[in-house]
Design a protein around this motif. Structure first.
Motif, PDB file in Angstrom:
ATOM      1  N   GLY A  56       0.786  -1.219   0.000  1.00  0.00           N
ATOM      2  CA  GLY A  56       0.000   0.000   0.000  1.00  0.00           C
ATOM      3  C   GLY A  56       0.819   1.269   0.000  1.00  0.00           C
ATOM      4  O   GLY A  56       0.261   2.358   0.081  1.00  0.00           O
ATOM      5  N   ALA A  57       2.170   1.164  -0.088  1.00  0.00           N
ATOM      6  CA  ALA A  57       3.007   2.358  -0.027  1.00  0.00           C
ATOM      7  C   ALA A  57       2.774   3.279  -1.211  1.00  0.00           C
ATOM      8  O   ALA A  57       3.003   4.478  -1.124  1.00  0.00           O
ATOM      9  N   ASP A  58       2.312   2.735  -2.350  1.00  0.00           N
ATOM     10  CA  ASP A  58       2.065   3.554  -3.521  1.00  0.00           C
ATOM     11  C   ASP A  58       0.696   4.224  -3.455  1.00  0.00           C
ATOM     12  O   ASP A  58       0.373   5.063  -4.288  1.00  0.00           O
ATOM     13  N   ASN A  59      -0.128   3.877  -2.466  1.00  0.00           N
ATOM     14  CA  ASN A  59      -1.441   4.470  -2.279  1.00  0.00           C
ATOM     15  C   ASN A  59      -1.527   4.967  -0.838  1.00  0.00           C
ATOM     16  O   ASN A  59      -1.717   4.176   0.083  1.00  0.00           O
ATOM     17  N   PRO A  60      -1.393   6.276  -0.595  1.00  0.00           N
ATOM     18  CA  PRO A  60      -1.339   6.792   0.773  1.00  0.00           C
ATOM     19  C   PRO A  60      -2.540   6.401   1.619  1.00  0.00           C
ATOM     20  O   PRO A  60      -2.386   6.037   2.787  1.00  0.00           O
ATOM     21  N   ARG A  61      -3.737   6.458   1.065  1.00  0.00           N
ATOM     22  CA  ARG A  61      -4.927   6.110   1.853  1.00  0.00           C
ATOM     23  C   ARG A  61      -4.912   4.642   2.251  1.00  0.00           C
ATOM     24  O   ARG A  61      -5.185   4.287   3.402  1.00  0.00           O
ATOM     25  N   GLU A  62      -4.605   3.772   1.306  1.00  0.00           N
ATOM     26  CA  GLU A  62      -4.564   2.342   1.595  1.00  0.00           C
ATOM     27  C   GLU A  62      -3.454   2.035   2.593  1.00  0.00           C
ATOM     28  O   GLU A  62      -3.624   1.205   3.498  1.00  0.00           O
ATOM     29  N   TYR A  63      -2.323   2.699   2.431  1.00  0.00           N
ATOM     30  CA  TYR A  63      -1.212   2.488   3.357  1.00  0.00           C
ATOM     31  C   TYR A  63      -1.596   2.929   4.772  1.00  0.00           C
ATOM     32  O   TYR A  63      -1.263   2.258   5.751  1.00  0.00           O
ATOM     33  N   ALA A  64      -2.309   4.052   4.896  1.00  0.00           N
ATOM     34  CA  ALA A  64      -2.729   4.539   6.208  1.00  0.00           C
ATOM     35  C   ALA A  64      -3.684   3.548   6.869  1.00  0.00           C
ATOM     36  O   ALA A  64      -3.559   3.251   8.067  1.00  0.00           O
ATOM     37  N   ARG A 122       6.612   1.469  16.733  1.00  0.00           N
ATOM     38  CA  ARG A 122       7.472   1.453  15.540  1.00  0.00           C
ATOM     39  C   ARG A 122       6.648   1.662  14.271  1.00  0.00           C
ATOM     40  O   ARG A 122       7.007   2.472  13.407  1.00  0.00           O
ATOM     41  N   THR A 123       5.525   0.939  14.146  1.00  0.00           N
ATOM     42  CA  THR A 123       4.673   1.074  12.973  1.00  0.00           C
ATOM     43  C   THR A 123       4.101   2.488  12.866  1.00  0.00           C
ATOM     44  O   THR A 123       4.034   3.064  11.777  1.00  0.00           O
ATOM     45  N   ALA A 124       3.697   3.053  13.996  1.00  0.00           N
ATOM     46  CA  ALA A 124       3.133   4.401  13.996  1.00  0.00           C
ATOM     47  C   ALA A 124       4.177   5.434  13.575  1.00  0.00           C
ATOM     48  O   ALA A 124       3.884   6.347  12.789  1.00  0.00           O
ATOM     49  N   ASP A 125       5.388   5.314  14.078  1.00  0.00           N
ATOM     50  CA  ASP A 125       6.445   6.271  13.727  1.00  0.00           C
ATOM     51  C   ASP A 125       6.733   6.251  12.227  1.00  0.00           C
ATOM     52  O   ASP A 125       6.886   7.306  11.591  1.00  0.00           O
ATOM     53  N   ILE A 126       6.805   5.052  11.647  1.00  0.00           N
ATOM     54  CA  ILE A 126       7.076   4.940  10.210  1.00  0.00           C
ATOM     55  C   ILE A 126       5.929   5.535   9.405  1.00  0.00           C
ATOM     56  O   ILE A 126       6.135   6.277   8.429  1.00  0.00           O
ATOM     57  N   ALA A 127       4.693   5.219   9.803  1.00  0.00           N
ATOM     58  CA  ALA A 127       3.528   5.719   9.074  1.00  0.00           C
ATOM     59  C   ALA A 127       3.425   7.238   9.161  1.00  0.00           C
ATOM     60  O   ALA A 127       3.133   7.910   8.156  1.00  0.00           O
ATOM     61  N   ILE A 128       3.665   7.791  10.325  1.00  0.00           N
ATOM     62  CA  ILE A 128       3.598   9.250  10.483  1.00  0.00           C
ATOM     63  C   ILE A 128       4.644   9.932   9.609  1.00  0.00           C
ATOM     64  O   ILE A 128       4.369  10.950   8.960  1.00  0.00           O
ATOM     65  N   ARG A 129       5.838   9.381   9.577  1.00  0.00           N
ATOM     66  CA  ARG A 129       6.903   9.966   8.766  1.00  0.00           C
ATOM     67  C   ARG A 129       6.559   9.951   7.279  1.00  0.00           C
ATOM     68  O   ARG A 129       6.889  10.884   6.534  1.00  0.00           O
ATOM     69  N   LYS A 130       5.874   8.903   6.820  1.00  0.00           N
ATOM     70  CA  LYS A 130       5.535   8.791   5.399  1.00  0.00           C
ATOM     71  C   LYS A 130       4.296   9.608   5.019  1.00  0.00           C
ATOM     72  O   LYS A 130       4.181  10.040   3.874  1.00  0.00           O
ATOM     73  N   LEU A 131       3.371   9.790   5.965  1.00  0.00           N
ATOM     74  CA  LEU A 131       2.090  10.395   5.622  1.00  0.00           C
ATOM     75  C   LEU A 131       1.957  11.850   6.040  1.00  0.00           C
ATOM     76  O   LEU A 131       1.029  12.521   5.597  1.00  0.00           O
ATOM     77  N   GLN A 132       2.847  12.353   6.861  1.00  0.00           N
ATOM     78  CA  GLN A 132       2.670  13.697   7.396  1.00  0.00           C
ATOM     79  C   GLN A 132       2.814  14.787   6.323  1.00  0.00           C
ATOM     80  O   GLN A 132       2.398  15.929   6.547  1.00  0.00           O
ATOM     81  N   ALA A 133       3.369  14.439   5.151  1.00  0.00           N
ATOM     82  CA  ALA A 133       3.497  15.435   4.079  1.00  0.00           C
ATOM     83  C   ALA A 133       2.167  15.713   3.389  1.00  0.00           C
ATOM     84  O   ALA A 133       2.019  16.726   2.693  1.00  0.00           O
ATOM     85  N   ASN A 134       1.158  14.821   3.564  1.00  0.00           N
ATOM     86  CA  ASN A 134      -0.134  14.989   2.898  1.00  0.00           C
ATOM     87  C   ASN A 134      -1.067  15.872   3.743  1.00  0.00           C
ATOM     88  O   ASN A 134      -2.146  15.448   4.165  1.00  0.00           O
ATOM     89  N   THR A 135      -0.629  17.091   3.975  1.00  0.00           N
ATOM     90  CA  THR A 135      -1.400  17.989   4.839  1.00  0.00           C
ATOM     91  C   THR A 135      -2.564  18.647   4.109  1.00  0.00           C
ATOM     92  O   THR A 135      -3.466  19.189   4.751  1.00  0.00           O
ATOM     93  N   GLU A 136      -2.569  18.595   2.773  1.00  0.00           N
ATOM     94  CA  GLU A 136      -3.646  19.226   2.011  1.00  0.00           C
ATOM     95  C   GLU A 136      -4.853  18.307   1.854  1.00  0.00           C
ATOM     96  O   GLU A 136      -5.914  18.752   1.422  1.00  0.00           O
TER      97      GLU A 136
END
Length: 237
Positions: free
Chosen positions: A91-99, A120-134
């Motif tokens: 799901g890394a190529d799809n932000p919603r699915e990955y979240a 650990r899982t939360a830290d990785i997910a936050i780092r990858k998804l926090q750029a999608n603020t819009e």
């Protein structure tokens, strides 16, 4: 008249006879083929060696491109790599699915009290998804993951504090009443009965019940409250 008719018949007979003779002449005089020009097995072999396979334009041929075919199959079967070493998470190529997958994984880890994996899982997910603020939906996903992360962190700290508290070896021997009716706790190793707000081994007694004593314990700048029942051995927990 008879002589004239006879002469005409004789002339006509001569012409017909010459015509048949002329037709037979070519068949009788066919040219012979030289021995060198005749087709032999050796000549056929020579021509076959000269033949070169030319694939039809636009038609793929697995025998002609077999090496490319194997390389294509290998590329499909091999897992996709991130930076050449690490596998891309589902799901890394799809932000919603990955979240969604990350939240599910965090919930599963927390249900098993595996706080370290959840954090650990939360830290990785936050780092990858926090750029999608819009994206409003992604902001909600990140907020949910952060909330789970804080809960897992608090639970892990509490478990560590519980272990440290158990390590103090506090044991309540009994409960007694004073002349004023105030309850006092008899703690193993203490020279006197202790009341509320008394300190013992870095703890403060905050409550004394008929069968237990509640202690306040500070750990990593946080305050925790742990009960100890009468006769309970910390090592048995």
């Amino acid at each position: 008249m008879r002589s004239l008719a006879l002469l005409m018949c004789m002339a006509l007979t001569c012409l017909v006879t010459r015509g048949f003779a002329g037709d037979a002449a070519p068949n009788a005089e066919k040219p012979t083929v030289p021995a060198a020009a005749k087709s032999t097995a050796l000549s056929f072999l020579t021509e076959e060696e000269k033949w070169v396979f030319q694939p039809t334009p636009g038609r793929p041929d697995v025998f002609y491109d077999f090496e490319q075919y194997l390389m294509a199959v290998k590329a499909i079967q091999e897992p996709v790599q991130d930076q050449g070493t690490r596998k891309v998470e589902p799901g890394a190529d799809n932000p919603r699915e990955y979240a969604k997958q990350s939240i599910q994984h965090i919930e599963d880890a927390m249900s098993q009290r595996n706080w370290i994996e959840a954090i650990r899982t939360a830290d990785i997910a936050i780092r990858k998804l926090q750029a999608n603020t819009e994206d409003a939906e992604m902001v909600k996903f990140v907020a949910t993951i952060k909330g789970y992360r804080d809960q897992a962190q608090d639970a892990q700290t509490r478990d560590e504090a519980q272990a440290a508290f158990d390590g103090l070896g506090l044991k309540v021997v009994g409960i007694m009443w004073s002349e004023t009716g105030t309850r006092l706790a008899l703690i193993a190793g203490e020279p006197r009965a202790l009341g509320i707000n008394d300190r013992v081994k870095d703890c403060v007694i905050i409550n004394i019940d008929t069968d237990r004593v509640d202690f306040r314990y500070h750990f990593k700048r946080k305050r925790f409250e742990f009960p100890r029942y009468v006769g309970e051995d910390a090592k048995s927990k």
